[in-house]
Design an enzyme around this catalytic site. Structure first.
Site, PDB file in Angstrom:
ATOM      1  N   ASN A   9     -91.645 -40.708 -50.309  1.00  0.00           N
ATOM      2  CA  ASN A   9     -90.967 -41.955 -50.679  1.00  0.00           C
ATOM      3  C   ASN A   9     -92.062 -42.942 -51.067  1.00  0.00           C
ATOM      4  O   ASN A   9     -92.742 -43.476 -50.204  1.00  0.00           O
ATOM      5  CB  ASN A   9     -90.148 -42.469 -49.490  1.00  0.00           C
ATOM      6  CG  ASN A   9     -89.546 -43.840 -49.756  1.00  0.00           C
ATOM      7  OD1 ASN A   9     -89.586 -44.341 -50.883  1.00  0.00           O
ATOM      8  ND2 ASN A   9     -88.981 -44.444 -48.718  1.00  0.00           N
ATOM      9  N   LYS A  11     -91.814 -45.806 -52.224  1.00  0.00           N
ATOM     10  CA  LYS A  11     -91.457 -47.222 -52.031  1.00  0.00           C
ATOM     11  C   LYS A  11     -91.864 -48.015 -53.274  1.00  0.00           C
ATOM     12  O   LYS A  11     -91.849 -47.459 -54.377  1.00  0.00           O
ATOM     13  CB  LYS A  11     -92.067 -47.748 -50.728  1.00  0.00           C
ATOM     14  CG  LYS A  11     -91.706 -46.844 -49.533  1.00  0.00           C
ATOM     15  CD  LYS A  11     -91.955 -47.442 -48.192  1.00  0.00           C
ATOM     16  CE  LYS A  11     -91.552 -46.440 -47.113  1.00  0.00           C
ATOM     17  NZ  LYS A  11     -91.743 -46.967 -45.755  1.00  0.00           N
ATOM     18  N   HIS A  94     -82.132 -46.253 -46.500  1.00  0.00           N
ATOM     19  CA  HIS A  94     -83.449 -46.447 -45.870  1.00  0.00           C
ATOM     20  C   HIS A  94     -83.413 -47.724 -45.035  1.00  0.00           C
ATOM     21  O   HIS A  94     -82.777 -48.709 -45.416  1.00  0.00           O
ATOM     22  CB  HIS A  94     -84.538 -46.516 -46.941  1.00  0.00           C
ATOM     23  CG  HIS A  94     -85.905 -46.417 -46.358  1.00  0.00           C
ATOM     24  ND1 HIS A  94     -86.520 -47.488 -45.751  1.00  0.00           N
ATOM     25  CD2 HIS A  94     -86.762 -45.368 -46.243  1.00  0.00           C
ATOM     26  CE1 HIS A  94     -87.698 -47.091 -45.292  1.00  0.00           C
ATOM     27  NE2 HIS A  94     -87.868 -45.813 -45.571  1.00  0.00           N
ATOM     28  N   GLU A  96     -85.446 -50.023 -44.724  1.00  0.00           N
ATOM     29  CA  GLU A  96     -85.883 -51.232 -45.443  1.00  0.00           C
ATOM     30  C   GLU A  96     -84.738 -51.802 -46.276  1.00  0.00           C
ATOM     31  O   GLU A  96     -84.610 -53.024 -46.409  1.00  0.00           O
ATOM     32  CB  GLU A  96     -87.119 -50.894 -46.311  1.00  0.00           C
ATOM     33  CG  GLU A  96     -88.349 -50.671 -45.427  1.00  0.00           C
ATOM     34  CD  GLU A  96     -89.375 -49.687 -45.962  1.00  0.00           C
ATOM     35  OE1 GLU A  96     -89.364 -49.369 -47.165  1.00  0.00           O
ATOM     36  OE2 GLU A  96     -90.202 -49.225 -45.153  1.00  0.00           O
ATOM     37  N   GLU A 166     -85.421 -41.561 -39.267  1.00  0.00           N
ATOM     38  CA  GLU A 166     -86.615 -42.404 -39.360  1.00  0.00           C
ATOM     39  C   GLU A 166     -86.510 -43.531 -38.336  1.00  0.00           C
ATOM     40  O   GLU A 166     -85.870 -44.560 -38.603  1.00  0.00           O
ATOM     41  CB  GLU A 166     -86.732 -43.009 -40.759  1.00  0.00           C
ATOM     42  CG  GLU A 166     -86.858 -41.983 -41.863  1.00  0.00           C
ATOM     43  CD  GLU A 166     -87.570 -42.557 -43.088  1.00  0.00           C
ATOM     44  OE1 GLU A 166     -88.597 -41.981 -43.457  1.00  0.00           O
ATOM     45  OE2 GLU A 166     -87.131 -43.572 -43.640  1.00  0.00           O
ATOM     46  N   GLY A 172     -94.418 -46.986 -41.073  1.00  0.00           N
ATOM     47  CA  GLY A 172     -95.540 -47.797 -41.528  1.00  0.00           C
ATOM     48  C   GLY A 172     -96.357 -48.415 -40.405  1.00  0.00           C
ATOM     49  O   GLY A 172     -97.188 -49.281 -40.633  1.00  0.00           O
ATOM     50  N   SER A 212     -94.601 -42.612 -40.115  1.00  0.00           N
ATOM     51  CA  SER A 212     -96.016 -42.343 -39.838  1.00  0.00           C
ATOM     52  C   SER A 212     -96.314 -40.850 -39.706  1.00  0.00           C
ATOM     53  O   SER A 212     -97.149 -40.442 -38.898  1.00  0.00           O
ATOM     54  CB  SER A 212     -96.477 -43.111 -38.592  1.00  0.00           C
ATOM     55  OG  SER A 212     -96.333 -44.505 -38.802  1.00  0.00           O
TER      56      SER A 212
END
Ligand code: 13P
Length: 249
Positions: A9, A11, A94, A96, A166, A172, A212
């Site tokens: 991904n 991003k 996702h 985010e 996730e 991250g 991660s």
């Protein structure tokens, strides 16, 4: 048997030229190698049509799609448009998107339906935030995300979904879920699917881990019986970091 998948991904990283170069480099790195998983990259929308022309052995996906079919929705990109580039996948839900763009389980349900109607494979993301894990609510949170966005699907359509667990606290941050935490959640997710659709459908569903994931922890994570691959953020942005994850299977 269900597929192993390692998906990158990207991003909001890489301009068009950088993205094209990265995709070509990855394709070259894979040439002549036998790997035990499908490899997918999920790029910004603007890269899709150009990269689709360059890659043959790597799957291609978007990172989002609109929750509407078409029309006056300025700035949105529909599932049909994504499919028309040659992409085969789309990440939906996702964390985010959920956190920064207000995407609710109800909105994500619409996106999943449109992705499937356009023959895209949704990579549907689920996962709890740190406070929810600390309160021991992670299973409930993940179950609700699955139930409210996916459990209206027929068994046949559910069979087309890839899930990605996730945990938000691992994305991250450099803090990965432990191998045990990942396996425990993935087994819970598979059990939840089995209760709704039966063990055959549950057994065929690929459940990826994200957060991660890198060259040093991928092997241990992927060795778990219910972890069928990874959704990789930061480490998908260079071939040197991404290939060892692909080769961890
Ligand atoms: P990182 O691998 O950078 O933690 O990101 C994970 C992720 O969000 C993939 O979708």
């Amino acid at each position: 048997m269900r597929k192993n998948i390692v998906a990158g991904n990207w991003k909001m990283n890489n301009n068009l030229q950088e993205g094209l170069n990265l995709a070509k480099e990855l394709q070259q790195a894979l040439a002549g190698k036998t790997v035990n998983c499908d490899v997918v990259i999920c790029t910004p929308f603007i890269h899709l049509a150009s990269i689709a022309k360059e890659i043959t052995t790597v799957g291609l996906g978007a990172q989002n799609c609109a929750d509407k079919v078409s029309g006056a929705y300025t700035g949105e990109v529909s599932a049909a448009m994504i499919a028309s580039t040659g992409a085969q996948y789309v990440i939906i839900g996702h964390s985010e998107r959920r956190a920064y763009y207000g995407e609710t389980n109800a909105i994500l349900k619409e996106k999943v339906l449109l992705a499937l109607a356009n023959h895209l494979t949704p990579i549907f993301c689920i996962g709890e935030v740190l406070a929810e894990r600390e309160a021991g609510k992670q299973n409930k949170v993940v179950e609700t995300q699955i139930r409210e966005s996916l459990f209206h699907l027929s068994a046949k359509d559910f069979g087309k979904i890839v899930l990605a667990y996730e945990p938000v606290w691992a994305i991250g941050t450099g803090v990965t879920a432990t191998s045990d935490q990942a396996q425990e959640m993935h087994a819970f997710i598979r059990k939840t699917i089995a209760e709704k659709y039966g063990s055959a459908v549950a057994g065929e569903t690929s459940i990826l881990y994200g957060g991660s994931c890198n060259a040093s922890n991928a092997k241990e994570l992927f060795a778990n019986p219910d972890v069928d691959g990874g959704l990789i953020g930061g480490a998908s942005l260079s071939v040197d970091k991404f290939m060892p994850i692909v080769e961890a299977f």
